[in-house]
Write a protein that holds these residues in place. Structure first.
Motif, PDB file in Angstrom:
ATOM      1  N   PRO A  15       5.581 -16.860   0.014  1.00 34.18           N
ATOM      2  CA  PRO A  15       4.458 -15.934  -0.140  1.00 34.18           C
ATOM      3  C   PRO A  15       4.658 -15.068  -1.380  1.00 34.18           C
ATOM      4  N   PRO A  16       3.567 -14.689  -2.036  1.00 29.33           N
ATOM      5  CA  PRO A  16       3.699 -13.845  -3.232  1.00 29.33           C
ATOM      6  C   PRO A  16       4.281 -12.482  -2.891  1.00 29.33           C
ATOM      7  N   THR A  17       4.987 -11.948  -3.839  1.00 25.04           N
ATOM      8  CA  THR A  17       5.613 -10.640  -3.650  1.00 25.04           C
ATOM      9  C   THR A  17       4.904  -9.577  -4.475  1.00 25.04           C
ATOM     10  N   ALA A  22       2.569  -7.528  -9.777  1.00 19.30           N
ATOM     11  CA  ALA A  22       2.796  -6.671 -10.940  1.00 19.30           C
ATOM     12  C   ALA A  22       2.823  -7.484 -12.225  1.00 19.30           C
ATOM     13  N   THR A  23       3.488  -8.648 -12.191  1.00 21.06           N
ATOM     14  CA  THR A  23       3.579  -9.501 -13.384  1.00 21.06           C
ATOM     15  C   THR A  23       2.197 -10.013 -13.791  1.00 21.06           C
ATOM     16  N   LEU A  24       1.417 -10.466 -12.820  1.00 20.05           N
ATOM     17  CA  LEU A  24       0.094 -10.999 -13.122  1.00 20.05           C
ATOM     18  C   LEU A  24      -0.839  -9.908 -13.650  1.00 20.05           C
ATOM     19  N   SER A  33       2.899  -0.728  -5.841  1.00 19.55           N
ATOM     20  CA  SER A  33       3.311  -0.112  -4.585  1.00 19.55           C
ATOM     21  C   SER A  33       2.462   1.111  -4.262  1.00 19.55           C
ATOM     22  N   ARG A  34       2.192   1.947  -5.292  1.00 18.60           N
ATOM     23  CA  ARG A  34       1.375   3.143  -5.053  1.00 18.60           C
ATOM     24  C   ARG A  34      -0.027   2.765  -4.599  1.00 18.60           C
ATOM     25  N   ASN A  62       4.141  -6.579   3.250  1.00 16.81           N
ATOM     26  CA  ASN A  62       5.049  -6.864   4.357  1.00 16.81           C
ATOM     27  C   ASN A  62       4.777  -5.892   5.504  1.00 16.81           C
ATOM     28  N   ARG A  63       4.295  -6.442   6.638  1.00 14.09           N
ATOM     29  CA  ARG A  63       3.907  -5.567   7.738  1.00 14.09           C
ATOM     30  C   ARG A  63       5.103  -4.855   8.359  1.00 14.09           C
TER      31      ARG A  63
END
Length: 344
Positions: A15-17, A22-24, A33-34, A62-63
């Motif tokens: 799964p994408p992180t 951020a990179t894309l 994250s914010r 991530n739940r």
């Protein structure tokens, strides 16, 4: 016997992180994250890029991590000027840490150099990513304060900057400097010189302003000033440059460590302390009574200042459980052999 060809089963796609998003989007992972946490202080064009990247990658936070983040935290993050030779800030953070522990919290300290903007940004990003109940900022400079103001945190933040703006408590820098100045004025001194701390620091600004006001109120004159960096070496360098032809009889140094260096420089220049010039420091470090000569200074209750600041943050976290900060103890004057009546 049946034979056949084996078919390799493709490995399940990871799964994408957050870092992939951020990179894309071409932004930092802290920005992603914010946004995921619901922060609003993100520029619209940045927000659009991040949201598009999330949709393209079908990113899902991530739940488990999110459920941990919403649980009651017993951690308090602290931004701290990371120089252990600075007496005041070190004792303030120790007092805050002791009070946090008594209240059932752990104080996580993130060190920073307030003179390096990249260091400030890194430290702020670290605490923004952490799971905390509140944030204590030991902010000696305007740069730290401004970076904190730029970020929208989801928990209470208390700014400890040598003053206690949230509670309106009295400032030890103001009252301590006034004590020293009044002591010198009572001894008959009228022509003053000062060695300040670095003037981007709130403490240095406040002590200089208090000195100027106290000298003027007492009918004296502040002949000039030199700027140090709180270290004995900077006090020594300033002491070598201090003018000796302007009738200065009183030298006010913004901390005891710089005063130690200044005393050494004056001794090398043949200036007798206190016969020719009285010298005072600030902070009341234990070693000051063993200087040559023993230093007149003021003792500030830095530990109490840290505890009061932590009380103010705890009150912001849970007003029903924690009382507001109490009035701080006033600084105490320690009059020693480095000051004497003015002879001219």
């Amino acid at each position: 016997m049946t034979t056949g060809t084996s078919v390799d089963t493709p490995a399940p796609r990871k799964p994408p992180t957050l870092y992939d998003v951020a990179t894309l989007a071409g932004v930092s992972h802290q920005t992603v994250s914010r946004l995921v946490k619901g922060h609003t202080n993100i520029r619209p064009e940045i927000r659009s890029r991040v949201e598009a990247a999330i949709a393209e990658l079908n990113y899902r936070p991530n739940r488990a991590a999110r459920s941990l983040a919403t649980a009651t935290s017993r951690r308090i993050a602290a931004l701290f000027f990371d120089r252990l030779d600075e007496v005041g800030p070190t004792r303030i953070v120790q007092g805050a840490s002791d009070r946090a522990r008594e209240a059932g919290y752990v104080l996580d300290i993130v060190g920073l150099d307030p003179r390096q903007h990249s260091d400030i940004e890194r430290a702020v990003a670290l605490i923004d990513e952490s799971d905390t109940a509140g944030i204590m900022v030991f902010a000696p400079t305007e740069a730290v304060r401004d970076e904190i103001a730029r970020v929208s945190f989801g928990v209470p933040v208390f700014l400890e900057a040598g003053v206690l703006p949230a509670s309106g408590l009295r400032n030890g820098d103001v009252t301590g400097t006034a004590l020293l100045t009044d002591h010198l004025l009572e001894l008959g001194h009228r022509r003053f010189f000062t060695i300040t701390g670095p003037l981007e620091w709130f403490a240095a600004q406040t002590r200089l302003r208090s000195l100027q006001e106290s000298v003027a109120r007492g009918g004296g004159k502040l002949v000039g000033q030199l700027e140090g960096d709180w270290s004995p070496a900077s006090g020594y360098e300033a002491g070598l440059r201090l003018p000796l032809d302007q009738g200065v009889t009183a030298l006010v140094v913004s901390n005891d460590q710089m005063a130690l260096g200044a005393l050494s420089a004056l001794r090398e220049r043949g200036v007798r302390v206190p016969n020719d010039m009285s010298v005072v420091g600030f902070d009341g470090i234990p070693e000051s009574r063993f200087f040559e000569p023993p230093l007149t200074t003021v003792g500030v209750e830095f530990d109490d200042q840290g505890r009061s600041s932590m009380n103010a943050l705890l009150h912001m976290i849970d007003p029903g459980l924690h009382p507001e900060a109490a009035e701080l103890k006033l600084p105490a004057l320690f009059a020693r052999e480095s000051t004497a009546p003015a002879l001219r």
